[in-house]
Design an enzyme around this catalytic site. Structure first.
Site, PDB file in Angstrom:
ATOM      1  N   GLY A   1       0.840  -1.191   0.000  1.00  0.00           N
ATOM      2  CA  GLY A   1       0.000   0.000   0.000  1.00  0.00           C
ATOM      3  C   GLY A   1       0.869   1.232   0.000  1.00  0.00           C
TER       4      GLY A   1
ATOM      5  N   GLY B   1       0.730   5.807   0.189  1.00  0.00           N
ATOM      6  CA  GLY B   1      -0.084   7.014   0.349  1.00  0.00           C
ATOM      7  C   GLY B   1       0.818   8.197   0.548  1.00  0.00           C
ATOM      8  N   GLY B   2       0.230   9.319   0.792  1.00  0.00           N
ATOM      9  CA  GLY B   2       0.997  10.539   0.947  1.00  0.00           C
ATOM     10  C   GLY B   2       2.035  10.442   2.054  1.00  0.00           C
ATOM     11  N   TYR B   3       1.734   9.651   3.062  1.00  0.00           N
ATOM     12  CA  TYR B   3       2.627   9.549   4.217  1.00  0.00           C
ATOM     13  C   TYR B   3       3.797   8.633   3.948  1.00  0.00           C
ATOM     14  CZ  TYR B   3       0.182   5.256   4.110  1.00  0.00           C
ATOM     15  OH  TYR B   3      -0.319   4.086   3.643  1.00  0.00           O
ATOM     16  N   GLY B   4       3.685   7.755   2.937  1.00  0.00           N
ATOM     17  CA  GLY B   4       4.716   6.752   2.703  1.00  0.00           C
ATOM     18  C   GLY B   4       4.087   5.434   2.317  1.00  0.00           C
TER      19      GLY B   4
ATOM     20  N   VAL C   1       3.186   1.089   2.908  1.00  0.00           N
ATOM     21  CA  VAL C   1       2.915   0.013   3.852  1.00  0.00           C
ATOM     22  C   VAL C   1       3.498  -1.270   3.287  1.00  0.00           C
ATOM     23  CG1 VAL C   1       1.138  -1.285   5.069  1.00  0.00           C
ATOM     24  CG2 VAL C   1       0.764   1.129   4.552  1.00  0.00           C
TER      25      VAL C   1
ATOM     26  N   LYS D   1       4.006   0.321   8.573  1.00  0.00           N
ATOM     27  CA  LYS D   1       3.714   1.614   7.970  1.00  0.00           C
ATOM     28  C   LYS D   1       4.971   2.477   8.096  1.00  0.00           C
ATOM     29  CE  LYS D   1       0.795   4.722   9.703  1.00  0.00           C
ATOM     30  NZ  LYS D   1      -0.449   5.306  10.178  1.00  0.00           N
TER      31      LYS D   1
ATOM     32  N   ASP E   1     -12.359   8.771  12.600  1.00  0.00           N
ATOM     33  CA  ASP E   1     -12.437   8.448  11.178  1.00  0.00           C
ATOM     34  C   ASP E   1     -12.973   7.033  11.007  1.00  0.00           C
ATOM     35  OD1 ASP E   1     -12.298   9.009   8.497  1.00  0.00           O
ATOM     36  OD2 ASP E   1     -10.152   8.595   8.315  1.00  0.00           O
TER      37      ASP E   1
END
Ligand SMILES: *[C@@H]1O[C@H](CO)[C@@H](O)[C@H](O)[C@H]1NC(C)=O
Ligand SMILES: *[C@@H]1O[C@H](CO)[C@@H](O)[C@H](O)[C@H]1NC(C)=O
Ligand SMILES: *[C@@H]1O[C@H](CO)[C@@H](O)[C@H](O)[C@H]1NC(C)=O
Ligand SMILES: *[C@@H]1O[C@H](CO)[C@@H](O)[C@H](O)[C@H]1NC(C)=O
Ligand SMILES: *[C@@H]1O[C@H](CO)[C@@H](O)[C@H](O)[C@H]1NC(C)=O
Length: 945
Positions: free
Chosen positions: A628, A630-633, A635, A649, A745
């Site tokens: 996976g 995403g913007g954060y990095g 997985v 993560k 969330d």
């Protein structure tokens, strides 16, 4: 030569620095002006210190002032126009200060303002005509001042407005529409009572797009008819139109308003027949007294409104016999039908409501009283023919002596000694100076003043609210409930400081702002309130000096010089702060991974991994292990030497957060241990890397499975079990985690299913613990996912556990429909409600149900599940159940269906795959927001002071 170059360069640098910090300086200048205005008050803002760090009541972001909350702070002297310089200000609450003066039009420059709360500030003059420039406003509370003039039409531009309270002022003129109030389709509250508003209520004020919950127009000078468009506003819960001069017929579609709990149309000059309220089954409190209705027969709905507690129809020209069934409505407390033409015989059924307290039938034509059982409740029949015959021998034929008002006080204490002047004894027998004020409940569900059980529930709630987290509160007391002339229930509240004589300005601010901002939410029986605090004299020993004035005027003459100096000092200070911040961001520099020293995070069960270890477990973070991004990095999937699968993560360089925040987050995550919550196995803080290591959950997200892509079929029973599991996970976070955590969330992307389809709540990337000083709410920026987001949270930006409950309600609807919460631009709640028909089988939901859920008799309990989900998505948080109530109800449904709520599905009944052609290897972490590790964690601060 060199100095010739350097000097201009030096000036240039100063110039650049100045212009970068210009807006910051504007803020500082504005704050100094406020300080100057409020110089004679208990505020002790210190010039030399940093307003953003050290000034009470000021909150900043990036050195710009975003919040000013100074409630009950003893401020006087008005609100200077300089406040218009604070262009980043979002939150302004100065309630309960005797400010005086006018509301400066400069305020309309604060275009980012979301909450403007100035309750009880003794303000005069008009409301600025361009108030509509405050386009971000969600809460405008200017009630209990002395404003005059009209309600500006520009309020119509405030299309984010949810809460409008202008009550208890001296506003005149008519209700503005087009442009005006009719454009506020997001608004839930129009509180405009106790003014001098006049003119007709325009029919265009109401339309079916409105979400209005409370319409309070009582005690004005409004004339004309009640427009029939009122019947379009289905969301209405409370209507107060009493004490006006409204005339004409009550529109016949008023009984379309089936959600209304409290309705007051009394003390007008309404004509025509008494309205037909058949169908208004939610009504608790109804007052139609003192109107000029034509002679009407006792209406049929008298005995069919099942929730009625109070029926007031004094002086309404009613003719005929009262039905016996009226008195057996189960919660009926109070009936006042005095001054009518009620005749025949009065029959109070054999089984009257156990809560009946008061029946007033004075001045009617009743000739007989059939008492089927010994009737003991108060009944007044004075001035009926029956009393002419039986005379005073009948106990119902004398006007009862006024009941002495209750001397309710909770808790009652038996303190021996008394206190000195100005000090009050707390329930714990300590002498102190309490915060004092009164609740004005404007439309309670009940009418009793003497039933102490009801007040006890309020006391218990307030006690848990104020004492749960605030160690500076010793105790509180609730006393003297009375009804005022508007029939508002008034109750006195006192809150006592802990371990000292009086609160400081910070403490008083958190107690009183919880009331000005309606964070205190008593149960629905009490309905909406205004709280008015008495002026709090901040602590003995708060010196007021006259020298302030002298120094002030000298300073005033030298403003320019001072400003330049300040600018310089400020730049230096900023530099110092930056340096400190760098130090703080490296708290792990001194970590001893073996444990022991103070800097090490307090971890329960989570371990620290080195970079080499994790690199080995993931094949050097190879592409094939990547599951996976995403913007954060990214997985990654990996396996530990013992074979356990893990999901890692890994924050991308540049999106790592400060060391302290990282430490705080892993401390928090590591404390969370529950079967239905994804567990943190460990972390890595090594070689500039930040990684979180979770257990790997094989079946991926509920979202994917509902989409059908995974090939796992979920029948109704499985869905029920998943709902219960996820609910238990959330209940754990709310009630049992330490500190409690609001998820913020909740969505089907964040519910993972293991190999036995046991639900596990994931992603605390946005979670926030309830910190001590925030009591039971947390005010932060709106976070969350569109479609799942609690509308109340969105409007008020106050996160409570009930925001998670809302999102969970959406998840429940998604579970049965397998539709996205927003589908072709329509929200799932609306869609379900639209096709729903409670009289039909399965509530007529066939067309929206996911076809693979099963059908017919397989869907036992589904209606109850839908009822529960709709309760979870109620507009108002306090109408929603808590997670523990949700869990209980789901357990009941499970039992109905014939499943034991504690049975986990056994492996043999678990994942059955169908559709072999489908791609089962779809990895579960493909969604970007899963484990979304935002990198920065500005809202996660356990150590807030
Ligand atoms: C501070 O401001 C930045 C940029 O405007 C914003 O992204 C961030 O969310 C703000 N933080 C808070 C706590 O409001
Ligand atoms: C009753 O309310 C519904 C829903 O808003 C609306 O469609 C309908 O027109 C209303 N009926 C009347 C008679 O006003
Ligand atoms: C009152 O309204 C209900 C529902 O709209 C209707 O069935 C009933 O006939 C009405 N009663 C009278 C007396 O008009
Ligand atoms: C109706 O009017 C009478 C006389 O003015 C007043 O005493 C009474 O309180 C009114 N009733 C209500 C329910 O407001
Ligand atoms: C007082 O109120 C409670 C809660 O509404 C109710 O259960 C109880 O019966 C009431 N007591 C009396 C004496 O009416």
């Amino acid at each position: 030569m060199i100095s010739e170059i350097i000097q201009p360069l030096f000036l240039l640098i100063i110039f650049i620095q100045l212009s970068i910090t210009t807006s910051q300086n504007n803020d500082r200048v504005a704050l100094l002006a406020l300080k100057q205005t409020w110089k004679d008050t208990p505020l002790k803002w210190n010039d030399g210190s940093d307003p953003c760090g050290d000034w009470v009541g000021i909150t900043c972001n990036n050195s710009r002032v975003t919040q000013i909350v100074l409630t009950s702070a003893g401020l006087t002297g008005g609100l200077p126009g300089d406040i218009g310089q604070l262009t980043e200000l979002e939150y302004l609450d100065l309630s309960y200060n005797d400010l005086g003066g006018t509301l400066t039009t400069e305020i309309t420059k604060l275009v980012k303002l979301t909450n403007l709360i100035l309750i009880g500030c003794n303000l005069i003059g008009t409301i600025p005509s361009n108030i509509g420039n405050l386009a971000s406003l969600t809460d405008l509370s200017l009630n209990n001042n002395r404003f005059t003039g009209t309600i500006p039409a520009s309020v119509g531009k405030l299309n984010n407005l949810y809460w409008l309270d202008l009550s208890v002022n001296q506003l005149t003129g008519s209700l503005p529409v087009s442009p005006g109030l009719d454009m506020l389709t997001s608004a839930g509250h129009f509180h405009l009572g106790d003014n001098k508003l006049s003119g007709d209520i325009p029919p265009s004020l109401f339309n079916s797009d409105m979400k209005l919950i409370h319409l309070l127009l009582d005690n004005n000078h409004l004339t004309g008819k009640i427009p029939s468009t009122l019947g379009l506003v289905q969301s209405l819960d409370t209507i107060r139109l009493d004490r006006n001069s409204l005339s004409g017929d009550v529109p016949s579609n008023i009984n379309n308003l089936t959600n209304v709990h409290e309705m007051y149309l009394s003390n007008n000059i309404l004509t025509g027949l008494v309205p037909n309220l058949t169908g208004m089954e939610a009504l608790y409190y109804l007052d139609l007294s003192n109107n000029t209705f034509a002679q009407s027969n006792v209406p049929l709905w008298f005995s069919t409104l099942p929730s009625l507690t109070t029926l007031k129809m004094q002086n309404t020209n009613l003719v005929g016999e009262l039905p016996a069934a009226l008195f057996s409505i189960p919660q009926l407390q109070n009936v006042d039908i005095s001054n009518n033409l009620i005749n025949g015989s009065l029959d109070i059924s054999a089984n009257p409501s156990k809560q009946l307290e008061h029946v007033n039938l004075q001045n009617n034509l009743i000739t007989d009283f059939r008492q089927r059982s010994q009737y003991t409740t108060e009944l007044i029949l004075v001035n009926n023919p029956i009393c002419a015959e039986s005379g005073a021998s009948n106990r119902f034929c004398v006007v009862p002596t006024d009941v002495t008002p209750t001397s309710y006080m909770s808790p009652r204490s038996n303190c021996k000694s008394s206190c000195g002047a100005h000090l009050i004894q707390s329930p714990n027998c300590r002498c102190a100076y309490p915060f004092t004020g009164h609740f004005f409940f404007k439309a309670t569900a009940f009418s009793s003043v003497n039933n102490e059980t009801i007040y006890d529930s309020l006391y218990d709630y307030l006690k848990s609210f104020f004492q749960a987290d605030a160690s500076f509160v010793d105790s509180l007391s609730l006393s003297n409930p009375t009804r005022d002339l508007n029939n508002y229930l008034v109750i006195k509240l006192e809150v006592f400081p802990n371990g000292k004589k009086s609160f400081d300005v910070n403490e008083i601010g958190s107690v009183s702002s919880a009331l000005s901002q309606q964070t205190v939410k008593p149960n629905n029986d009490f309905n909406t309130y205004t709280f008015i605090a008495e002026i709090y004299i901040l602590g003995p020993g708060v010196a007021k000096s006259n020298t302030g004035i002298i120094i002030g005027s000298i300073v005033g003459g030298c403003v320019l010089v001072v400003l330049l100096v300040i600018a310089g000092l400020y730049a230096l200070r900023q530099k110092g702060r930056a340096e400190r911040a760098v130090q703080q961001s490296q708290p792990f520099a001194h970590w001893d991974p073996a444990g022991g020293t103070g800097g090490v995070p307090q971890l329960k069960g989570a371990r620290s991994f080195t970079f080499e270890e994790l690199s080995k477990y993931t094949g050097k973070f190879s592409e094939t292990s990547e599951i996976g991004a995403g913007g954060y990095g990214n997985v990654y999937k990996g396996s530990l030497p013992n074979g356990q699968l893990i999901a890692i993560k890994r924050a991308r360089t540049g999106s790592t957060q400060g060391g302290l925040e990282f430490k705080t987050e892993i401390e928090l995550l590591s404390r969370v241990h529950h079967k239905n919550v994804v567990g943190l196995i460990g972390f890595c803080f090594d070689q500039d890397e930040q990684m979180l290591v979770y257990e790997y959950i094989v079946n991926g997200t509920l979202k994917d499975i509902l989409s059908g892509r995974s090939g796992i079929r979920l029948d109704w029973m499985r869905r029920l079990k998943i709902a219960l599991g996820a609910a238990r996970g959330l209940q754990y976070l709310h009630d049992l985690a330490d500190p409690p955590i609001i998820h913020r969330d909740v969505k089907t992307n964040n519910i993972l299913l293991d190999q036995r389809l046991v639900a596990k709540v994931a992603d605390f990337g946005l979670s926030k613990p309830l910190s001590d000083d925030n009591m039971s709410h947390v005010t932060t920026q709106v976070k969350g996912t569109l479609g799942y987001m609690d509308p109340e949270y969105y409007m008020t930006q106050q996160v409570t556990e009930k925001s998670d409950v809302y999102s969970f309600g959406i998840v429940m609807l998604e579970l049965i429909t397998a539709r996205n919460p927003i589908h072709k631009g329509r929200h799932i709640v609306r869609e379900v409600k639209q096709v729903m028909n409670k009289n039909k089988e399965l509530y007529n939901l066939h067309e929206v149900l996911d076809p693979t859920i099963g059908s017919g008799s397989q869907l036992k309990g589904l209606e109850r599940f839908v009822d529960l989900s709709l309760k979870c998505v109620e507009e108002r948080g306090n109408q929603r159940p808590s997670m523990s109530e949700v869990v209980k109800e789901l357990e009941v449904i499970m039992t109905m269906v014939g499943l034991s709520p504690d049975n986990e599905p056994s492996p043999s009944t678990s994942a059955t795959y169908e559709g072999a052609g489908k791609n089962n290897s779809d990895h579960p972490y493909s969604n970007e927001t899963l484990f979304a590790y935002s990198g920065s964690f500005p809202h996660l601060k356990l150590d807030q002071k």
